[in-house]
Design a protein around this motif. Structure first.
Motif, short mmCIF file in Angstrom:
data_model
loop_
_atom_site.label_atom_id
_atom_site.label_comp_id
_atom_site.label_asym_id
_atom_site.label_seq_id
_atom_site.Cartn_x
_atom_site.Cartn_y
_atom_site.Cartn_z
N UNK A 24 -36.72 31.79 -12.41
CA UNK A 24 -38.04 31.30 -12.78
C UNK A 24 -38.01 29.96 -13.51
N UNK A 25 -36.95 29.19 -13.35
CA UNK A 25 -36.91 27.88 -13.98
C UNK A 25 -37.31 26.81 -12.96
N UNK A 26 -37.91 25.77 -13.46
CA UNK A 26 -38.30 24.66 -12.60
C UNK A 26 -37.22 23.59 -12.67
N UNK A 27 -37.00 22.95 -11.53
CA UNK A 27 -36.03 21.86 -11.50
C UNK A 27 -36.69 20.60 -12.06
N UNK A 28 -35.90 19.79 -12.72
CA UNK A 28 -36.41 18.59 -13.38
C UNK A 28 -36.52 17.46 -12.36
N UNK A 29 -37.65 16.74 -12.34
CA UNK A 29 -37.79 15.62 -11.42
C UNK A 29 -36.75 14.53 -11.71
N UNK A 30 -36.30 13.87 -10.67
CA UNK A 30 -35.28 12.83 -10.81
C UNK A 30 -35.74 11.71 -11.74
N UNK A 31 -37.02 11.35 -11.68
CA UNK A 31 -37.53 10.28 -12.54
C UNK A 31 -37.37 10.65 -14.01
N UNK A 32 -37.57 11.92 -14.35
CA UNK A 32 -37.43 12.37 -15.74
C UNK A 32 -35.97 12.35 -16.19
N UNK A 33 -35.06 12.68 -15.30
CA UNK A 33 -33.64 12.63 -15.62
C UNK A 33 -33.21 11.18 -15.83
N UNK A 34 -33.69 10.30 -14.96
CA UNK A 34 -33.39 8.88 -15.08
C UNK A 34 -33.96 8.32 -16.38
N UNK A 35 -35.18 8.71 -16.73
CA UNK A 35 -35.80 8.25 -17.96
C UNK A 35 -35.01 8.71 -19.18
N UNK A 36 -34.53 9.92 -19.14
CA UNK A 36 -33.71 10.43 -20.26
C UNK A 36 -32.45 9.58 -20.44
N UNK A 37 -31.82 9.20 -19.33
CA UNK A 37 -30.63 8.35 -19.40
C UNK A 37 -31.00 6.96 -19.91
N UNK A 38 -32.10 6.39 -19.43
CA UNK A 38 -32.55 5.08 -19.91
C UNK A 38 -32.80 5.11 -21.42
N UNK A 39 -33.41 6.18 -21.90
CA UNK A 39 -33.68 6.30 -23.33
C UNK A 39 -32.39 6.39 -24.14
N UNK A 40 -31.44 7.15 -23.65
CA UNK A 40 -30.15 7.29 -24.36
C UNK A 40 -29.42 5.95 -24.43
N UNK A 41 -29.42 5.21 -23.34
CA UNK A 41 -28.74 3.91 -23.33
C UNK A 41 -29.49 2.90 -24.19
N UNK A 42 -30.80 3.04 -24.26
CA UNK A 42 -31.60 2.14 -25.10
C UNK A 42 -31.21 2.32 -26.56
N UNK A 43 -31.04 3.55 -26.99
CA UNK A 43 -30.63 3.83 -28.37
C UNK A 43 -29.24 3.24 -28.64
N UNK A 44 -28.37 3.30 -27.63
CA UNK A 44 -27.02 2.75 -27.76
C UNK A 44 -26.99 1.23 -27.63
N UNK A 45 -28.10 0.65 -27.16
CA UNK A 45 -28.16 -0.80 -27.01
C UNK A 45 -27.43 -1.32 -25.79
N UNK A 46 -27.33 -0.49 -24.77
CA UNK A 46 -26.65 -0.94 -23.55
C UNK A 46 -27.42 -0.49 -22.32
N UNK A 47 -27.17 -1.14 -21.20
CA UNK A 47 -27.91 -0.83 -19.98
C UNK A 47 -27.37 0.39 -19.26
N UNK A 48 -28.15 0.86 -18.30
CA UNK A 48 -27.70 1.92 -17.39
C UNK A 48 -27.12 1.23 -16.16
N UNK A 49 -25.88 1.54 -15.86
CA UNK A 49 -25.19 0.96 -14.70
C UNK A 49 -25.52 1.79 -13.46
N UNK A 50 -25.54 1.13 -12.32
CA UNK A 50 -25.85 1.80 -11.07
C UNK A 50 -24.95 3.01 -10.79
N UNK A 51 -23.63 2.94 -11.02
CA UNK A 51 -22.81 4.13 -10.78
C UNK A 51 -23.22 5.35 -11.61
N UNK A 52 -23.74 5.11 -12.82
CA UNK A 52 -24.21 6.22 -13.66
C UNK A 52 -25.41 6.92 -13.00
#
Length: 101
Positions: A24-52
């Motif tokens: 009964x769990x819903x899968x997370x949309x790809x855009x939300x997963x990508x946004x989570x990664x963008x937010x984490x890298x923003x806090x670290x002060x670095x970009x998200x690389x394409x391989x990531x």
């Protein structure tokens, strides 16, 4: 952009630690997963690389960027040449949900 891939869920390994779906769990949309990664890298002060992005199982990443931009997020793309190859990375410069608070 058509509605066919909007909010398309990510692959199972991204949604659960062992890759097994929970009942009964819903899968997370790809855009939300990508946004989570963008937010984490923003806090670290670095970009998200394409391989990531690809490691997350997101291959239509430009569609996800488009989706996030439609939601009000400002995402900048930077291209650079390294040994004759073009490398792409993304920065979240404005988070429409977090920066509004």
């Amino acid at each position: 952009m058509g509605e066919l891939w909007r909010n398309y869920p990510a692959a199972l390994p991204l949604c659960t630690p062992q890759g097994a779906p929970k009942k009964h769990s819903k899968r997370i949309p790809q855009a939300d997963i990508f946004l989570k990664l963008l937010r984490a890298r923003r806090v670290e002060g670095r970009p998200v690389q394409l391989p990531e992005i690809r490691d997350l199982g997101i291959y239509q990443y430009t569609a996800r960027v488009f989706e996030l931009r439609e939601r009000g997020h400002v995402i900048e793309n930077q291209l650079e040449r390294v040994n004759g190859q073009v490398h792409s990375c993304y920065f979240l410069t404005h988070d429409a949900e977090e920066d509004a608070r």
